[in-house]
Design a protein around this motif. Sequence first.
Motif, PDB file in Angstrom:
ATOM      1  N   GLY A 319      20.005 -10.490  -3.069  1.00  0.00           N
ATOM      2  CA  GLY A 319      18.978 -10.589  -4.117  1.00  0.00           C
ATOM      3  C   GLY A 319      19.344 -11.599  -5.189  1.00  0.00           C
ATOM      4  O   GLY A 319      18.549 -11.905  -6.076  1.00  0.00           O
ATOM      5  N   VAL A 406      14.745  -8.353 -11.628  1.00  0.00           N
ATOM      6  CA  VAL A 406      15.630  -7.576 -10.759  1.00  0.00           C
ATOM      7  C   VAL A 406      15.318  -7.905  -9.299  1.00  0.00           C
ATOM      8  O   VAL A 406      14.154  -7.896  -8.892  1.00  0.00           O
ATOM      9  CB  VAL A 406      15.427  -6.050 -10.965  1.00  0.00           C
ATOM     10  CG1 VAL A 406      16.488  -5.262 -10.227  1.00  0.00           C
ATOM     11  CG2 VAL A 406      15.407  -5.690 -12.439  1.00  0.00           C
ATOM     12  N   CYS A 407      16.352  -8.190  -8.523  1.00  0.00           N
ATOM     13  CA  CYS A 407      16.150  -8.419  -7.089  1.00  0.00           C
ATOM     14  C   CYS A 407      17.360  -7.865  -6.338  1.00  0.00           C
ATOM     15  O   CYS A 407      18.506  -8.201  -6.647  1.00  0.00           O
ATOM     16  CB  CYS A 407      15.987  -9.913  -6.806  1.00  0.00           C
ATOM     17  SG  CYS A 407      15.577 -10.240  -5.092  1.00  0.00           S
ATOM     18  N   MET A 413      16.572  -1.194  -6.396  1.00  0.00           N
ATOM     19  CA  MET A 413      15.469  -1.611  -7.272  1.00  0.00           C
ATOM     20  C   MET A 413      14.883  -0.412  -8.005  1.00  0.00           C
ATOM     21  O   MET A 413      14.639  -0.469  -9.209  1.00  0.00           O
ATOM     22  CB  MET A 413      14.354  -2.253  -6.433  1.00  0.00           C
ATOM     23  CG  MET A 413      14.795  -3.376  -5.575  1.00  0.00           C
ATOM     24  SD  MET A 413      14.986  -4.861  -6.494  1.00  0.00           S
ATOM     25  CE  MET A 413      13.295  -5.295  -6.727  1.00  0.00           C
ATOM     26  N   ASP A 414      14.660   0.678  -7.260  1.00  0.00           N
ATOM     27  CA  ASP A 414      14.060   1.867  -7.892  1.00  0.00           C
ATOM     28  C   ASP A 414      15.003   2.431  -8.944  1.00  0.00           C
ATOM     29  O   ASP A 414      14.590   2.796 -10.038  1.00  0.00           O
ATOM     30  CB  ASP A 414      13.737   2.924  -6.822  1.00  0.00           C
ATOM     31  CG  ASP A 414      12.695   2.402  -5.850  1.00  0.00           C
ATOM     32  OD1 ASP A 414      11.927   1.503  -6.247  1.00  0.00           O
ATOM     33  OD2 ASP A 414      12.664   2.867  -4.689  1.00  0.00           O
ATOM     34  N   GLN A 417      15.168   0.091 -12.016  1.00  0.00           N
ATOM     35  CA  GLN A 417      13.954   0.170 -12.836  1.00  0.00           C
ATOM     36  C   GLN A 417      13.990   1.436 -13.701  1.00  0.00           C
ATOM     37  O   GLN A 417      13.711   1.387 -14.905  1.00  0.00           O
ATOM     38  CB  GLN A 417      12.711   0.166 -11.948  1.00  0.00           C
ATOM     39  CG  GLN A 417      11.440   0.097 -12.776  1.00  0.00           C
ATOM     40  CD  GLN A 417      10.185   0.078 -11.921  1.00  0.00           C
ATOM     41  OE1 GLN A 417      10.191   0.574 -10.797  1.00  0.00           O
ATOM     42  NE2 GLN A 417       9.123  -0.491 -12.430  1.00  0.00           N
ATOM     43  N   LEU A 432      10.149  -7.198 -10.704  1.00  0.00           N
ATOM     44  CA  LEU A 432      10.926  -6.836  -9.508  1.00  0.00           C
ATOM     45  C   LEU A 432      10.522  -7.710  -8.331  1.00  0.00           C
ATOM     46  O   LEU A 432       9.343  -7.995  -8.156  1.00  0.00           O
ATOM     47  CB  LEU A 432      10.674  -5.382  -9.130  1.00  0.00           C
ATOM     48  CG  LEU A 432      10.808  -4.332 -10.246  1.00  0.00           C
ATOM     49  CD1 LEU A 432      10.288  -2.991  -9.765  1.00  0.00           C
ATOM     50  CD2 LEU A 432      12.252  -4.198 -10.685  1.00  0.00           C
ATOM     51  N   ARG A 434      10.971  -7.495  -4.250  1.00  0.00           N
ATOM     52  CA  ARG A 434      11.483  -6.733  -3.106  1.00  0.00           C
ATOM     53  C   ARG A 434      11.455  -7.649  -1.893  1.00  0.00           C
ATOM     54  O   ARG A 434      10.440  -8.283  -1.636  1.00  0.00           O
ATOM     55  CB  ARG A 434      10.615  -5.500  -2.841  1.00  0.00           C
ATOM     56  CG  ARG A 434      10.692  -4.497  -3.966  1.00  0.00           C
ATOM     57  CD  ARG A 434       9.715  -3.340  -3.755  1.00  0.00           C
ATOM     58  NE  ARG A 434       9.507  -2.657  -5.017  1.00  0.00           N
ATOM     59  CZ  ARG A 434      10.265  -1.677  -5.479  1.00  0.00           C
ATOM     60  NH1 ARG A 434      11.259  -1.239  -4.765  1.00  0.00           N
ATOM     61  NH2 ARG A 434      10.033  -1.122  -6.654  1.00  0.00           N
TER      62      ARG A 434
END
Length: 438
Positions: A319, A406-407, A413-414, A417, A432, A434
Amino acid sequence: MNRTLAGVAWVALYLLVVLVPMFLMLLPPLPSGRTFWLEFAVALGFVGLIQLAVQFVLIARFRPLTAPYGIDVILQYHRQIALVAVAVILVHPVIIIVDNPSRLELLNPFGGTIASRFGILAILALSTLVLTSVFRERLGFRYEAWRFTHLALGLITVAFAQAHVSLAGLYTNAPWKQAVWVVSAVMMLCLVVYLRVIRPWRQRRSPWQVSRVESLPGATVALTLEPQGHAGMRFAPGQFAWIKLANSPFTLEEHPFSFSSSAEDTGRLEFGIKGLGDFSARVGSIPAGTTAFIDGPHGAFSIDRYQAPGYVFIAGGVGITPIMSFLRTMADREDPRPVLLIYADTSLEEMSYREELVPLEKRLSLAIVDLPEKPPPDWEGEHGLVDADLLGRVLPEERFARDVFVCGPPPMMDAVQAALLARDVPRERIHLERFVLA
Ligand SMILES: Cc1cc2nc3c(=O)[nH]c(=O)nc-3n(C[C@H](O)[C@H](O)[C@H](O)COP(=O)(O)OP(=O)(O)OC[C@H]3O[C@@H](n4cnc5c(N)ncnc54)[C@H](O)[C@@H]3O)c2cc1C
């Protein structure tokens, strides 16, 4: 606000497109002596069919449609609307039969009418399409094979459903009503031709060539492409493109990868590709000189959309690639804004771009928090996962004003966050990306 208005406008347009054909079918001449529930069921069938047709528009990668939200959001919408359409279509025969149980005979493939047989075939094709999509991974379906099957089943479903509508003939009892469905079927076919024939045909004029394949730590390869006989491509940092590594742009195999190079360098594209599957693991052995075709740029994950006084970037594993593009672009633009990078990976050795970040630290107002999950014994820095405690320690005071990108892998990711929200970072400042479209 503009995006909200654009969203409302798109939803209104969607409702218009989905409902107008149904109202057209309800104009005279109309069949007589039918119950309310029968009419209602037929109306649902029309709505479901048009919803399926709109699905083809959503996958056609039209930039005016995808640019405001990003193609990932549009594909998410494609999946959710598909489930609504399927529910609407399945309720259609149920109501017809509940309204008059003697119509159960219509479900008999050897009885019923020709129209009802096409209806059954359409529902079978649609059910197969949905089940193979929802359970693709559990069924062990290879992505490319699934994608081809998905498109074929979509076309078959719509063709059978159109035949069902035309042969039932009750609401298509005037030439202009038949024409509505013929035109909608032709439009769907045109969209598929556009996506699979015209777009690749255009790509033929802008081929690329692999100029460098460099191994990076963490089973990652930096793949560099250079334009062949054209000026290259403009993109926004953080965007991505579908790459085809083949002599022909008509190949069905294409994979999405984020640009990792600077958006200021349009004559050279770099991608960081982690060998996680059959295609990505092969990239490292691709010889320089291989022809490539690019469909892009796509995506809405970009600092260029949010002119904040500073940024926080949080990367997990591969990411980091769109974030490398952010940093390299900012360095080329001599952007003085402060940036905090939290770079998480399983270990320091797995971090593909640690070395590359060193010169960027000198060119930017950049603070880096390396976050190995499993640190070496002598490591004194932060370690573990990105959680609210870590964010409490490292986020800058002015975190309310900074945009956070965010990556990383989906579970991260969840969690990130949730942790950012727990640290009072405003939701609208969290962006974000994904790495999952399917
Ligand atoms: C917007 C976006 C940006 C990405 N950027 C990067 C990046 O910078 N670096 C990186 O290493 N990876 C990136 N990926 C992930 C990368 O696309 C997949 O890892 C790659 O396509 C896997 O293909 P495979 O044949 O190697 O693996 P497989 O084992 O065949 O596939 C693994 C999974 O990847 C997904 N996938 C496979 N093929 C495709 C495809 N053609 N289109 C969409 N999804 C597919 C499917 O969910 C599949 O289950 C990105 C993905 C997306 C959606």
